[in-house]
Design a protein around this motif. Structure first.
Motif, PDB file in Angstrom:
ATOM      1  N   TRP A 387       0.815  -1.219   0.000  1.00 44.10           N
ATOM      2  CA  TRP A 387       0.000   0.000   0.000  1.00 44.10           C
ATOM      3  C   TRP A 387       0.848   1.267   0.000  1.00 44.10           C
ATOM      4  CZ3 TRP A 387      -5.051   0.362  -0.933  1.00 44.10           C
ATOM      5  CH2 TRP A 387      -5.793  -0.824  -0.891  1.00 44.10           C
ATOM      6  N   THR A 388       1.835   1.302   0.896  1.00 44.06           N
ATOM      7  CA  THR A 388       2.552   2.574   1.046  1.00 44.06           C
ATOM      8  C   THR A 388       3.565   2.777  -0.081  1.00 44.06           C
ATOM      9  OG1 THR A 388       4.081   1.454   2.534  1.00 44.06           O
ATOM     10  CG2 THR A 388       2.231   2.616   3.532  1.00 44.06           C
ATOM     11  N   GLY A 389       3.890   1.713  -0.818  1.00 46.08           N
ATOM     12  CA  GLY A 389       4.813   1.837  -1.939  1.00 46.08           C
ATOM     13  C   GLY A 389       4.074   1.848  -3.276  1.00 46.08           C
ATOM     14  N   GLU A 390       3.990   0.652  -3.862  1.00 45.49           N
ATOM     15  CA  GLU A 390       3.463   0.505  -5.223  1.00 45.49           C
ATOM     16  C   GLU A 390       2.037   1.057  -5.388  1.00 45.49           C
ATOM     17  OE1 GLU A 390       4.178  -0.534  -9.125  1.00 45.49           O
ATOM     18  OE2 GLU A 390       5.541  -0.447  -7.401  1.00 45.49           O
ATOM     19  N   VAL A 391       1.161   0.768  -4.433  1.00 47.55           N
ATOM     20  CA  VAL A 391      -0.238   1.214  -4.563  1.00 47.55           C
ATOM     21  C   VAL A 391      -0.294   2.734  -4.599  1.00 47.55           C
ATOM     22  CG1 VAL A 391      -2.495   1.278  -3.443  1.00 47.55           C
ATOM     23  CG2 VAL A 391      -1.187  -0.852  -3.468  1.00 47.55           C
ATOM     24  N   LYS A 392       0.372   3.352  -3.638  1.00 43.70           N
ATOM     25  CA  LYS A 392       0.323   4.821  -3.546  1.00 43.70           C
ATOM     26  C   LYS A 392       0.897   5.464  -4.810  1.00 43.70           C
ATOM     27  CE  LYS A 392       0.713   8.746  -0.701  1.00 43.70           C
ATOM     28  NZ  LYS A 392       2.024   9.361  -0.506  1.00 43.70           N
ATOM     29  N   LYS A 393       1.982   4.866  -5.291  1.00 42.21           N
ATOM     30  CA  LYS A 393       2.650   5.404  -6.475  1.00 42.21           C
ATOM     31  C   LYS A 393       1.704   5.378  -7.688  1.00 42.21           C
ATOM     32  CE  LYS A 393       6.249   3.307  -8.432  1.00 42.21           C
ATOM     33  NZ  LYS A 393       7.350   2.364  -8.187  1.00 42.21           N
ATOM     34  N   MET A 395      -1.649   5.392  -7.738  1.00 45.52           N
ATOM     35  CA  MET A 395      -2.936   6.087  -7.660  1.00 45.52           C
ATOM     36  C   MET A 395      -2.787   7.561  -8.028  1.00 45.52           C
ATOM     37  SD  MET A 395      -4.765   4.508  -4.291  1.00 45.52           S
ATOM     38  CE  MET A 395      -6.326   5.317  -4.641  1.00 45.52           C
ATOM     39  N   ARG A 396      -3.848   8.083  -8.682  1.00 44.18           N
ATOM     40  CA  ARG A 396      -3.833   9.511  -9.005  1.00 44.18           C
ATOM     41  C   ARG A 396      -4.097  10.309  -7.722  1.00 44.18           C
ATOM     42  NH1 ARG A 396      -6.861  10.432 -14.426  1.00 44.18           N
ATOM     43  NH2 ARG A 396      -8.722  10.212 -13.160  1.00 44.18           N
ATOM     44  N   VAL A 397      -5.061   9.814  -6.940  1.00 42.43           N
ATOM     45  CA  VAL A 397      -5.378  10.437  -5.651  1.00 42.43           C
ATOM     46  C   VAL A 397      -5.329   9.326  -4.590  1.00 42.43           C
ATOM     47  CG1 VAL A 397      -7.152  11.672  -4.339  1.00 42.43           C
ATOM     48  CG2 VAL A 397      -6.934  12.046  -6.822  1.00 42.43           C
ATOM     49  N   PRO A 398      -4.553   9.528  -3.516  1.00 45.63           N
ATOM     50  CA  PRO A 398      -4.441   8.443  -2.525  1.00 45.63           C
ATOM     51  C   PRO A 398      -5.627   8.413  -1.552  1.00 45.63           C
ATOM     52  CG  PRO A 398      -2.978  10.232  -1.917  1.00 45.63           C
ATOM     53  CD  PRO A 398      -3.673  10.682  -3.178  1.00 45.63           C
ATOM     54  N   LEU A 399      -6.769   7.990  -2.066  1.00 43.29           N
ATOM     55  CA  LEU A 399      -7.984   7.927  -1.247  1.00 43.29           C
ATOM     56  C   LEU A 399      -8.437   6.470  -1.147  1.00 43.29           C
ATOM     57  CD1 LEU A 399     -10.605   9.001   0.116  1.00 43.29           C
ATOM     58  CD2 LEU A 399     -11.493   9.450  -2.192  1.00 43.29           C
ATOM     59  N   LEU A 407      -8.091  -2.770   6.430  1.00 41.12           N
ATOM     60  CA  LEU A 407      -6.703  -2.364   6.208  1.00 41.12           C
ATOM     61  C   LEU A 407      -6.139  -1.656   7.449  1.00 41.12           C
ATOM     62  CD1 LEU A 407      -7.331  -1.025   2.597  1.00 41.12           C
ATOM     63  CD2 LEU A 407      -6.350  -3.251   3.245  1.00 41.12           C
ATOM     64  N   ASP A 408      -4.832  -1.470   7.448  1.00 40.78           N
ATOM     65  CA  ASP A 408      -4.161  -0.814   8.572  1.00 40.78           C
ATOM     66  C   ASP A 408      -4.306   0.707   8.409  1.00 40.78           C
ATOM     67  OD1 ASP A 408      -2.413   0.261  10.399  1.00 40.78           O
ATOM     68  OD2 ASP A 408      -0.839  -1.230  10.040  1.00 40.78           O
ATOM     69  N   ARG A 409      -5.319   1.248   9.078  1.00 41.97           N
ATOM     70  CA  ARG A 409      -5.625   2.669   8.895  1.00 41.97           C
ATOM     71  C   ARG A 409      -4.428   3.549   9.257  1.00 41.97           C
ATOM     72  NH1 ARG A 409     -10.001   5.769  12.636  1.00 41.97           N
ATOM     73  NH2 ARG A 409      -8.610   4.920  14.230  1.00 41.97           N
ATOM     74  N   ASP A 410      -3.809   3.263  10.401  1.00 39.12           N
ATOM     75  CA  ASP A 410      -2.731   4.142  10.855  1.00 39.12           C
ATOM     76  C   ASP A 410      -1.578   4.164   9.860  1.00 39.12           C
ATOM     77  OD1 ASP A 410      -4.326   4.596  12.985  1.00 39.12           O
ATOM     78  OD2 ASP A 410      -3.266   3.238  14.356  1.00 39.12           O
ATOM     79  N   ALA A 411      -1.232   2.985   9.322  1.00 36.82           N
ATOM     80  CA  ALA A 411      -0.128   2.930   8.356  1.00 36.82           C
ATOM     81  C   ALA A 411      -0.490   3.709   7.090  1.00 36.82           C
ATOM     82  CB  ALA A 411       0.187   1.483   8.001  1.00 36.82           C
ATOM     83  N   LEU A 412      -1.737   3.589   6.655  1.00 37.18           N
ATOM     84  CA  LEU A 412      -2.147   4.294   5.435  1.00 37.18           C
ATOM     85  C   LEU A 412      -2.129   5.809   5.660  1.00 37.18           C
ATOM     86  CD1 LEU A 412      -5.071   2.041   4.130  1.00 37.18           C
ATOM     87  CD2 LEU A 412      -2.802   2.308   3.159  1.00 37.18           C
ATOM     88  N   VAL A 413      -2.662   6.227   6.786  1.00 35.53           N
ATOM     89  CA  VAL A 413      -2.699   7.670   7.066  1.00 35.53           C
ATOM     90  C   VAL A 413      -1.273   8.206   7.179  1.00 35.53           C
ATOM     91  CG1 VAL A 413      -3.382   9.401   8.771  1.00 35.53           C
ATOM     92  CG2 VAL A 413      -5.000   7.611   8.110  1.00 35.53           C
ATOM     93  N   ALA A 415       1.235   7.204   5.692  1.00 38.98           N
ATOM     94  CA  ALA A 415       1.859   7.251   4.365  1.00 38.98           C
ATOM     95  C   ALA A 415       1.209   8.314   3.476  1.00 38.98           C
ATOM     96  CB  ALA A 415       1.749   5.880   3.707  1.00 38.98           C
ATOM     97  N   GLY A 416       0.263   9.048   4.026  1.00 38.56           N
ATOM     98  CA  GLY A 416      -0.310  10.152   3.248  1.00 38.56           C
ATOM     99  C   GLY A 416      -1.632   9.849   2.574  1.00 38.56           C
ATOM    100  N   PHE A 417      -2.215   8.684   2.876  1.00 38.78           N
ATOM    101  CA  PHE A 417      -3.534   8.366   2.305  1.00 38.78           C
ATOM    102  C   PHE A 417      -4.632   9.122   3.045  1.00 38.78           C
ATOM    103  CE2 PHE A 417      -1.385   4.619   0.652  1.00 38.78           C
ATOM    104  CZ  PHE A 417      -2.089   4.326  -0.501  1.00 38.78           C
ATOM    105  N   THR A 418      -5.700   9.425   2.343  1.00 35.68           N
ATOM    106  CA  THR A 418      -6.945   9.790   3.004  1.00 35.68           C
ATOM    107  C   THR A 418      -7.693   8.481   3.195  1.00 35.68           C
ATOM    108  OG1 THR A 418      -6.972  11.875   1.830  1.00 35.68           O
ATOM    109  CG2 THR A 418      -9.054  11.162   2.833  1.00 35.68           C
ATOM    110  N   TYR A 419      -8.072   8.176   4.428  1.00 30.38           N
ATOM    111  CA  TYR A 419      -8.683   6.883   4.749  1.00 30.38           C
ATOM    112  C   TYR A 419     -10.088   7.091   5.285  1.00 30.38           C
ATOM    113  CZ  TYR A 419      -9.527   2.425   7.121  1.00 30.38           C
ATOM    114  OH  TYR A 419     -10.068   1.224   7.545  1.00 30.38           O
ATOM    115  N   GLU A 420     -11.051   6.384   4.676  1.00 25.84           N
ATOM    116  CA  GLU A 420     -12.411   6.370   5.196  1.00 25.84           C
ATOM    117  C   GLU A 420     -12.771   4.929   5.509  1.00 25.84           C
ATOM    118  OE1 GLU A 420     -15.084   8.412   5.669  1.00 25.84           O
ATOM    119  OE2 GLU A 420     -14.370  10.330   4.867  1.00 25.84           O
ATOM    120  N   GLY A 421     -13.066   4.662   6.763  1.00 33.45           N
ATOM    121  CA  GLY A 421     -13.525   3.320   7.123  1.00 33.45           C
ATOM    122  C   GLY A 421     -15.035   3.340   7.302  1.00 33.45           C
ATOM    123  N   ILE A 422     -15.529   2.353   8.041  1.00 38.98           N
ATOM    124  CA  ILE A 422     -16.960   2.315   8.344  1.00 38.98           C
ATOM    125  C   ILE A 422     -17.094   2.498   9.850  1.00 38.98           C
ATOM    126  CG2 ILE A 422     -19.068   0.898   8.276  1.00 38.98           C
ATOM    127  CD1 ILE A 422     -18.116   1.331   5.468  1.00 38.98           C
ATOM    128  N   GLY A 423     -17.719   3.559  10.247  1.00 36.04           N
ATOM    129  CA  GLY A 423     -17.998   3.754  11.671  1.00 36.04           C
ATOM    130  C   GLY A 423     -16.802   4.098  12.521  1.00 36.04           C
TER     131      GLY A 423
END
Ligand code: UDX
Length: 424
Positions: A387-393, A395-399, A407-413, A415-423
């Motif tokens: 996620w933090t390497g190839e996936v992020k690279k 994506m046009r927008v890291p959402l 997924l590991d929300r803290d790791a994604l956030v 790494a600069g992702f905008t993360y929306e989970g459920i609840g």
């Protein structure tokens, strides 16, 4: 233990699991389906569905498993006919019993056979069948198998329900004996109660899911985390931790159908089952909530490229019946978004059902150039993506909209992702 020869009528997913597991328990099994190609394939050892452990069981017990299209063949060999045919919903929401009726039609005036009903039927069906068939035995033996763990569920049941009215007690004893080597408690009851146990169990589990999904939706607004809430609730013995995972709604061949069927059955008696009406409505809205989460970050969706990860209604199955992915794709298309979708096993099967989504051969192909990733089905391999390497690279927008809190929300956030989970 005496080995009881068994007939399985209808070799779909339930029928094949039932046949293979009874063969594994040492019984000769005559499994009958009306589709010759299916019977031929099974006779060659080819298993047409994705179910862990099933191909191995079919291969191991090939000598005891006899696949045939010939009803006469199974009637000659066995008195217990496990009926495993489809009972899909009709447009009115009632169950379509035409396949069950066809089986009964083929039995003629037989009085030395018993129908052992595994298919889910409306409460009252068994009694109605018995009333008009002279001497035919009838036992209700509903299945509680989960796709993806059906073999395990069969061999290690929480309980086995065997329902019979007094005239079929002898047959019920024989059915119960088949399950004796397994560890689950055997619940002996009348036919109508057995039929109700099946519908009520599925309706209750669906209610549990819609309940936690509503708690999730409110938690989002109030700053609580539904996963913590569910953990804290689930430790109460009376509540229990299972089926409290908030997500993008329940799907599959059973829950939507059975909730609808029970609501309909109640309605037919003049009773309005309010709670189940809400369970269905909450689920329908839940399947669509992802759209507003995407819009919140991306604005209007025309011209946006959305990657859907997961198409099956849950992991470890290729089943897409009532899958959230189908509703989501339809809504996304309606909003003008472009889509690419990937699923480890169900992708190709859903090719023409996903409202114009392009099916890709890998998760990374789906993600390439995307404005957002929506995780719809929690397949383990999606956790393993870089996620933090190839996936992020790519994506046009890291959402990321994580529809299963997988997924590991803290790791994604981090790494600069905008993360929306459920609840959360
Ligand atoms: C279900 C019943 O569990 C089974 O006993 C019955 O015989 C057939 O129907 P299945 O349809 O295979 O089995 O799926 P299940 O694992 O129960 O999941 C149903 C749906 O609920 C899936 O879409 C799943 O993603 C969803 N779900 C499940 C949640 O959203 N949250 C949960 O906590 C559990």
């Amino acid at each position: 233990m005496d080995r009881e020869p068994i007939a399985v009528i209808g070799v779909g997913w339930v029928g094949l699991v039932t046949a293979a597991c009874f063969a594994e328990l040492g019984h000769e099994v005559w499994a009958r389906d009306i589709v010759p190609e299916k019977v031929e394939a099974l006779s060659r050892g080819e298993v047409p569905i994705h179910e862990p452990g099933l191909p191995e069981l079919v291969e191991k017990n090939a000598e005891r498993l006899h696949f045939t299209t010939d009803m006469g063949d199974v009637l000659d060999h066995s008195q217990l006919l496990f009926v495993c045919v489809d009972t899909p919903p009709t447009y009115s929401g009632d169950a379509d019993l035409s396949r069950v009726e066809a089986v009964i039609g083929e039995l003629g005036e037989s009085s030395d056979h018993a129908l052992v009903m595994k298919s889910t039927v409306p409460v009252g069906t068994g009694r109605a069948i018995q009333r008009r068939s002279n001497g035919l035995g009838y036992v209700s033996n509903p299945e509680f198998l989960k796709e993806g763990s059906a073999v395990q569920d069969f061999m290690h049941p929480d309980r086995v329900v065997v329902g019979a009215n007094s005239d079929s007690d002898g047959y019920a004893d024989r059915v119960a004996a088949l399950y004796e080597p397994l560890d689950g408690e055997i619940v002996r009851t009348d036919v109508a109660s057995a039929e109700m146990i099946k519908l009520a169990s599925n309706a209750f589990l669906a209610t549990k899911i819609s309940f936690i999904n509503e708690i999730a939706n409110v938690s989002e607004e109030l700053g609580a985390d539904v996963r913590e809430v569910a953990r804290g609730m689930g430790l109460d013995d009376r509540i229990g931790p299972k089926f409290l995972e908030a997500g993008v709604g329940f799907g599959g061949s059973c829950f939507p159908k059975d909730v609808q069927a029970l609501k309909q059955l109640a309605g037919n008696t003049g009773y309005h089952f309010q709670l189940l009406t809400a369970v269905v409505e909450v689920n329908e809205l839940q399947k669509r909530r992802t759209i507003s989460k995407l819009q919140k970050h991306l604005g209007p969706l025309p011209g946006k490229e959305i990657a859907l990860l997961g198409v099956a209604f849950k992991p470890n199955t290729d089943d897409v019946r009532e899958a959230t992915s189908l509703v989501l794709a339809g809504r996304l298309a309606g909003e003008g978004a472009s889509m690419r979708a990937y699923d480890p096993v169900a992708g190709r099967k859903a090719e023409n059902m996903l409202a114009g989504a392009r099916i890709t051969d890998s998760a990374l192909d789906a993600i390439d150039g995307a404005d957002a990733v929506v995780l719809v089905t929690e397949w383990p391999e999606f956790k393993e993506l870089d996620w933090t390497g190839e996936v992020k690279k790519r994506m046009r927008v890291p959402l990321v909209v994580d529809g299963r809190n997988f997924l590991d929300r803290d790791a994604l956030v981090a790494a600069g992702f905008t993360y929306e989970g459920i609840g959360r």
